[in-house]
Design a protein around this motif. Structure first.
Motif, mmCIF file in Angstrom:
data_model
loop_
_atom_site.group_PDB
_atom_site.id
_atom_site.type_symbol
_atom_site.label_atom_id
_atom_site.label_comp_id
_atom_site.label_asym_id
_atom_site.label_seq_id
_atom_site.Cartn_x
_atom_site.Cartn_y
_atom_site.Cartn_z
ATOM 1 N N LYS A 191 0.880 -1.197 -0.011
ATOM 2 C CA LYS A 191 0.130 0.165 -0.063
ATOM 3 C C LYS A 191 0.696 1.272 0.085
ATOM 4 O O LYS A 191 0.421 2.129 -0.626
ATOM 5 N N ILE A 192 2.014 1.256 0.761
ATOM 6 C CA ILE A 192 2.809 2.338 0.780
ATOM 7 C C ILE A 192 3.613 2.652 -0.512
ATOM 8 O O ILE A 192 3.415 3.758 -1.150
ATOM 9 N N ALA A 193 3.952 1.427 -1.279
ATOM 10 C CA ALA A 193 4.579 1.662 -2.485
ATOM 11 C C ALA A 193 3.902 1.987 -3.521
ATOM 12 O O ALA A 193 4.074 3.023 -4.484
ATOM 13 N N ASP A 194 2.628 1.374 -3.605
ATOM 14 C CA ASP A 194 1.638 1.579 -4.723
ATOM 15 C C ASP A 194 2.486 1.253 -6.043
ATOM 16 O O ASP A 194 1.991 2.061 -7.067
ATOM 17 N N VAL A 195 2.956 0.014 -5.921
ATOM 18 C CA VAL A 195 3.489 -0.092 -7.405
ATOM 19 C C VAL A 195 3.098 -1.688 -7.305
ATOM 20 O O VAL A 195 3.027 -2.418 -6.493
ATOM 21 N N GLU A 196 3.475 -2.343 -8.543
ATOM 22 C CA GLU A 196 3.215 -3.799 -8.765
ATOM 23 C C GLU A 196 4.765 -4.254 -8.287
ATOM 24 O O GLU A 196 5.828 -3.926 -8.618
ATOM 25 N N PHE A 197 4.796 -5.296 -7.628
ATOM 26 C CA PHE A 197 6.029 -6.289 -7.152
ATOM 27 C C PHE A 197 6.242 -7.453 -7.790
ATOM 28 O O PHE A 197 4.900 -8.163 -7.968
ATOM 29 N N LEU A 198 7.467 -7.929 -8.192
ATOM 30 C CA LEU A 198 7.633 -9.017 -8.883
ATOM 31 C C LEU A 198 8.466 -9.744 -7.964
ATOM 32 O O LEU A 198 9.431 -9.424 -7.399
ATOM 33 N N PRO A 199 8.455 -11.381 -7.831
ATOM 34 C CA PRO A 199 9.279 -12.127 -7.197
ATOM 35 C C PRO A 199 10.933 -11.960 -8.140
ATOM 36 O O PRO A 199 10.821 -12.051 -9.307
ATOM 37 N N THR A 200 11.951 -12.066 -7.117
ATOM 38 C CA THR A 200 13.345 -12.405 -7.792
ATOM 39 C C THR A 200 13.922 -13.769 -7.573
ATOM 40 O O THR A 200 13.203 -14.515 -6.399
ATOM 41 N N SER A 201 14.403 -14.052 -8.209
ATOM 42 C CA SER A 201 15.267 -15.402 -7.922
ATOM 43 C C SER A 201 15.950 -15.572 -6.637
ATOM 44 O O SER A 201 16.294 -16.624 -6.127
ATOM 45 N N GLU A 202 16.398 -14.364 -6.060
ATOM 46 C CA GLU A 202 17.217 -14.119 -4.743
ATOM 47 C C GLU A 202 16.260 -14.234 -3.526
ATOM 48 O O GLU A 202 16.779 -14.528 -2.489
ATOM 49 N N GLY A 203 14.903 -14.531 -3.715
ATOM 50 C CA GLY A 203 13.995 -14.564 -2.664
ATOM 51 C C GLY A 203 13.339 -13.208 -1.953
ATOM 52 O O GLY A 203 12.943 -13.312 -0.838
ATOM 53 N N PHE A 204 13.233 -12.009 -2.792
ATOM 54 C CA PHE A 204 12.610 -10.923 -2.298
ATOM 55 C C PHE A 204 12.018 -10.271 -3.272
ATOM 56 O O PHE A 204 12.007 -10.926 -4.749
ATOM 57 N N LEU A 205 11.106 -9.355 -3.091
ATOM 58 C CA LEU A 205 10.339 -8.645 -3.965
ATOM 59 C C LEU A 205 10.781 -7.416 -4.638
ATOM 60 O O LEU A 205 11.482 -6.705 -3.537
ATOM 61 N N ILE A 206 10.527 -7.081 -5.806
ATOM 62 C CA ILE A 206 11.078 -5.968 -6.288
ATOM 63 C C ILE A 206 10.034 -5.228 -7.209
ATOM 64 O O ILE A 206 9.068 -5.671 -7.895
ATOM 65 N N GLY A 207 10.085 -3.827 -7.040
ATOM 66 C CA GLY A 207 8.970 -3.002 -7.978
ATOM 67 C C GLY A 207 9.626 -1.685 -8.169
ATOM 68 O O GLY A 207 10.619 -1.262 -7.579
ATOM 69 N N ARG A 208 9.084 -0.741 -9.310
ATOM 70 C CA ARG A 208 9.569 0.379 -9.329
ATOM 71 C C ARG A 208 8.472 1.324 -9.881
ATOM 72 O O ARG A 208 7.506 1.115 -10.480
ATOM 73 N N ASN A 210 8.691 5.678 -11.274
ATOM 74 C CA ASN A 210 9.454 6.367 -12.103
ATOM 75 C C ASN A 210 10.852 6.579 -11.508
ATOM 76 O O ASN A 210 11.926 6.782 -12.201
ATOM 77 N N GLN A 211 10.751 6.936 -10.029
ATOM 78 C CA GLN A 211 11.784 7.655 -9.393
ATOM 79 C C GLN A 211 12.647 6.663 -8.448
ATOM 80 O O GLN A 211 13.825 6.817 -8.179
ATOM 81 N N THR A 212 11.663 5.648 -7.748
ATOM 82 C CA THR A 212 12.164 4.681 -6.926
ATOM 83 C C THR A 212 12.066 3.423 -7.142
ATOM 84 O O THR A 212 11.278 2.786 -7.776
ATOM 85 N N VAL A 213 13.090 2.495 -6.767
ATOM 86 C CA VAL A 213 13.336 1.231 -6.686
ATOM 87 C C VAL A 213 12.706 0.665 -5.159
ATOM 88 O O VAL A 213 13.023 1.117 -4.281
ATOM 89 N N PHE A 214 11.746 -0.263 -5.250
ATOM 90 C CA PHE A 214 11.151 -0.655 -3.933
ATOM 91 C C PHE A 214 11.350 -2.094 -3.895
ATOM 92 O O PHE A 214 11.332 -2.952 -4.638
ATOM 93 N N THR A 215 11.717 -2.611 -2.642
ATOM 94 C CA THR A 215 12.212 -3.977 -2.494
ATOM 95 C C THR A 215 11.366 -4.411 -1.149
ATOM 96 O O THR A 215 11.118 -3.529 -0.194
ATOM 97 N N ILE A 216 10.841 -5.618 -1.125
ATOM 98 C CA ILE A 216 10.211 -6.063 0.391
ATOM 99 C C ILE A 216 11.122 -7.286 0.495
ATOM 100 O O ILE A 216 11.201 -8.367 -0.196
ATOM 101 N N VAL A 217 11.657 -7.229 1.811
ATOM 102 C CA VAL A 217 12.759 -8.147 1.835
ATOM 103 C C VAL A 217 12.592 -8.974 3.363
ATOM 104 O O VAL A 217 11.793 -8.278 4.149
ATOM 105 N N LYS A 218 13.124 -10.117 3.688
ATOM 106 C CA LYS A 218 13.183 -10.751 4.901
ATOM 107 C C LYS A 218 13.752 -9.705 5.960
ATOM 108 O O LYS A 218 14.514 -8.832 5.766
ATOM 109 N N HIS A 219 13.184 -9.974 7.156
ATOM 110 C CA HIS A 219 13.686 -9.135 8.133
ATOM 111 C C HIS A 219 15.235 -9.431 8.429
ATOM 112 O O HIS A 219 15.657 -10.819 8.397
#
Length: 241
Positions: A191-208, A210-219
């Motif tokens: 909700k904060i990022a308001d972008v689409e996230f996609l899974p990576t082979s390394e096990g985290f999510l990434i989205g973009r 126009n200005q910012t790269v967002f990742t959702i990662v393990k603690h």
């Protein structure tokens, strides 16, 4: 009622409304977690009173504030490396292209740069009050504020407002990178990022955006996570267009 056994509720409400974390909104590297670790009533009360005495800032200087609460040892020569900060620092250093990151690189960044008011990082908290764990809720026993009677009411009171505020801050400040850590709160991160996230082979999510790269990662303190996992997050941030 012994007032020494209770928080100053007026001050608690100010903390809930005003405090968002540490560092610099103009920094390139933002990290957003659930909440900062706390302790028992005495420790949490000290943290909140120090915050008040230092001006009730929206963003604190991480080093100055922690020295003020008695944690000077984290910023002295040979300091122990704080486990959560350790992995966040590794993301930054990796994103900046530093190779073969070692313990001394991390220690130096912790002492001099992480969360400083005039440096490149911003460390935000979804929830404003320090707490030692999800299960340990000291505020119900030491405050008369109704929404602090349990964690669920507290989160219902805080979360949506803070999601909106942080989301707007990101749009306003346009950091290069925002790392959300802790999978449990993935719904809030999306909700904060308001972008689409996609899974990576390394096990985290990434989205973009126009200005910012967002990742959702393990603690950073999750079981089994490695330094390499966090180095790969930094590399992915650096490689994003």
């Amino acid at each position: 009622m012994n007032s020494q056994d209770y928080f100053n509720d007026e001050l608690l409400e100010k903390r809930v409304d005003k405090f968002y974390g540490y560092g610099n909104y103009q920094g390139n590297y933002w990290f957003i977690g659930m909440e900062e670790a706390g302790g028992d009533f005495k420790e949490n009360n000290n943290r909140i009173n120090v915050w008040s005495n230092r001006g009730e800032l929206e963003l604190e200087d991480l080093v100055e504030y922690h020295i003020a609460i008695g944690a000077r040892g984290l910023f002295q020569l040979g300091a122990a490396i704080q486990p959560t900060w350790n992995k966040l620092i590794r993301i930054v250093l990796s994103a900046k292209g530093i190779k073969n990151i070692n313990t001394e690189d991390v220690r130096k960044y912790q002492i001099y740069e992480l969360g400083r008011a005039n440096q490149e990082t911003c460390l935000l908290e979804l929830l404003p009050l320090p707490s030692p764990s999800l299960a340990d809720w000291t505020y119900s026993q030491h405050s008369l504020i109704p929404f602090l009677s349990n964690r669920n009411d507290y989160e219902n009171h805080c979360v949506e407002k803070r999601i909106n505020y942080i989301s707007n801050k990101i749009k306003e400040c346009q950091p290069s990178s925002v790392v959300f850590y802790g999978i449990r709160y993935e719904y809030s991160w999306i909700k904060i990022a308001d972008v689409e996230f996609l899974p990576t082979s390394e096990g985290f999510l990434i989205g973009r955006s126009n200005q910012t790269v967002f990742t959702i990662v393990k603690h950073p303190t999750a079981f089994g996570v490695t330094n390499e996992y966090f180095h790969n997050i930094g590399k992915s941030i650096a490689a994003s267009p």
